[in-house]
Design an enzyme around this catalytic site. Structure first.
Site, PDB file in Angstrom:
ATOM      1  N   HIS A 248     -10.251  -5.019  -3.608  1.00 48.16           N
ATOM      2  CA  HIS A 248      -8.932  -5.245  -3.010  1.00 48.16           C
ATOM      3  C   HIS A 248      -9.103  -5.692  -1.572  1.00 48.16           C
ATOM      4  O   HIS A 248      -9.981  -5.222  -0.853  1.00 48.16           O
ATOM      5  CB  HIS A 248      -8.057  -3.991  -3.079  1.00 48.16           C
ATOM      6  CG  HIS A 248      -8.716  -2.752  -2.557  1.00 48.16           C
ATOM      7  ND1 HIS A 248      -9.631  -2.043  -3.307  1.00 48.16           N
ATOM      8  CD2 HIS A 248      -8.615  -2.107  -1.380  1.00 48.16           C
ATOM      9  CE1 HIS A 248     -10.053  -1.007  -2.603  1.00 48.16           C
ATOM     10  NE2 HIS A 248      -9.465  -1.020  -1.425  1.00 48.16           N
TER      11      HIS A 248
ATOM     12  N   ASP B 181       0.842  -1.188   0.000  1.00 43.15           N
ATOM     13  CA  ASP B 181       0.000   0.000   0.000  1.00 43.15           C
ATOM     14  C   ASP B 181       0.885   1.248   0.000  1.00 43.15           C
ATOM     15  O   ASP B 181       1.919   1.300   0.673  1.00 43.15           O
ATOM     16  CB  ASP B 181      -0.917   0.001   1.232  1.00 43.15           C
ATOM     17  CG  ASP B 181      -2.084   0.967   1.080  1.00 43.15           C
ATOM     18  OD1 ASP B 181      -3.228   0.490   0.967  1.00 43.15           O
ATOM     19  OD2 ASP B 181      -1.848   2.199   1.069  1.00 43.15           O
TER      20      ASP B 181
ATOM     21  N   GLY C 250     -15.964   2.718   3.499  1.00 43.38           N
ATOM     22  CA  GLY C 250     -14.677   3.395   3.373  1.00 43.38           C
ATOM     23  C   GLY C 250     -13.898   3.027   2.119  1.00 43.38           C
ATOM     24  O   GLY C 250     -12.687   3.250   2.053  1.00 43.38           O
TER      25      GLY C 250
HETATM   26  P1  5GP Z   1      -9.712   1.558   0.264  1.00 44.61           P
HETATM   27  O1  5GP Z   1      -9.789   2.839   1.034  1.00 44.61           O
HETATM   28  O2  5GP Z   1     -10.423   1.660  -1.075  1.00 44.61           O
HETATM   29  O3  5GP Z   1     -10.113   0.348   1.029  1.00 44.61           O
HETATM   30  O4  5GP Z   1      -8.171   1.322  -0.005  1.00 44.61           O
HETATM   31  C1  5GP Z   1      -7.480   1.866  -1.070  1.00 44.61           C
HETATM   32  C2  5GP Z   1      -6.028   1.753  -0.697  1.00 44.61           C
HETATM   33  O5  5GP Z   1      -5.260   1.913  -1.871  1.00 44.61           O
HETATM   34  C3  5GP Z   1      -5.550   2.831   0.282  1.00 44.61           C
HETATM   35  O6  5GP Z   1      -5.018   2.203   1.440  1.00 44.61           O
HETATM   36  C4  5GP Z   1      -4.503   3.603  -0.506  1.00 44.61           C
HETATM   37  O7  5GP Z   1      -3.402   3.996   0.292  1.00 44.61           O
HETATM   38  C5  5GP Z   1      -4.111   2.623  -1.585  1.00 44.61           C
HETATM   39  N1  5GP Z   1      -3.699   3.229  -2.828  1.00 44.61           N
HETATM   40  C6  5GP Z   1      -4.371   4.180  -3.534  1.00 44.61           C
HETATM   41  N2  5GP Z   1      -3.709   4.472  -4.658  1.00 44.61           N
HETATM   42  C7  5GP Z   1      -2.608   3.668  -4.681  1.00 44.61           C
HETATM   43  C8  5GP Z   1      -1.539   3.504  -5.620  1.00 44.61           C
HETATM   44  O8  5GP Z   1      -1.462   4.144  -6.657  1.00 44.61           O
HETATM   45  N3  5GP Z   1      -0.588   2.596  -5.299  1.00 44.61           N
HETATM   46  C9  5GP Z   1      -0.630   1.845  -4.138  1.00 44.61           C
HETATM   47  N4  5GP Z   1       0.360   0.985  -3.936  1.00 44.61           N
HETATM   48  N5  5GP Z   1      -1.633   1.972  -3.258  1.00 44.61           N
HETATM   49  C10 5GP Z   1      -2.602   2.872  -3.514  1.00 44.61           C
END
Ligand code: 5GP
Ligand code: ZN
Length: 114
Positions: free
Chosen positions: A100, A29, A93
Site C-alpha cells: 500500500h 485510512d 513500519g
Molecule cells: P502500514 O503501517 O502497514 O504502513 O499502514 C497500514 C495502514 O492501514 C495504517 O495507517 C492503518 O491505519 C490502516 N488500516 C489498517 N486496517 C485498516 C482497515 O481495516 N481499514 C482502513 N481503511 N485502514 C486500515
C-alpha cells in the site's frame, strides 16, 4: 489468505473508497495521520514492494505515475504538496502485509520521519 486489504479490495470489508479501477483501489485510512490520508493498494495480493515481480512493473508505474497525481489533484493537495510513503518490512513500519502507498497531505510534513 487472511488479508484485510484483499478483503477491502474485494469489497468484503467496507472502506471509504475514493478511487477504483481494474488494477487498484484507493480508500481513506482508518486512522488518518493528516487531513487527507488515503491508501492506494493493488487489487491483487502483493505482500510488499519486495514482492513486486517483473510482471508488476505496469502496476507499479500506474500507481506512481497515474493514480498518485490524479488523487493528489482531486484531494486538493497537489498545489501545496503532499507525501507518499510505502512502509516496507518490520523496521520500515509495515503493519499490513499487502502493498500500500500512503498519500498524505493537507498539512506541513516533518523531516526526518519518526
Ligand atoms: P502500514 O503501517 O502497514 O504502513 O499502514 C497500514 C495502514 O492501514 C495504517 O495507517 C492503518 O491505519 C490502516 N488500516 C489498517 N486496517 C485498516 C482497515 O481495516 N481499514 C482502513 N481503511 N485502514 C486500515
Ligand atoms: Zn492481500
Amino acid at each position: 489468505m487472511d488479508c484485510i486489504f484483499c478483503k477491502i479490495a474485494a469489497g468484503e470489508i467496507p472502506a471509504t473508497v475514493v478511487y477504483e479501477d481494474e488494477l487498484v483501489k484507493a480508500f481513506r485510512d482508518l486512522e488518518p495521520q493528516a487531513p487527507e490520508h488515503v491508501l492506494i493498494i493493488p487489487k491483487k495480493h502483493v505482500g510488499s514492494l519486495l514482492e513486486l515481480g517483473e510482471e508488476d512493473k505496469d502496476l507499479a508505474a500506474h500507481i506512481l505515475a497515474d493514480v498518485v497525481p490524479k488523487l493528489a489533484k482531486e484531494l486538493g493537495v497537489a498545489e501545496k504538496g503532499f507525501r507518499i510513503v510505502c512502509n516496507t518490512g518490520e523496521e520500515g513500519g509495515q503493519t499490513v502485509h499487502h502493498l500500500h502507498v500512503h498519500l498524505l497531505g493537507g498539512r506541513s510534513m516533518q523531516w526526518p520521519p519518526g
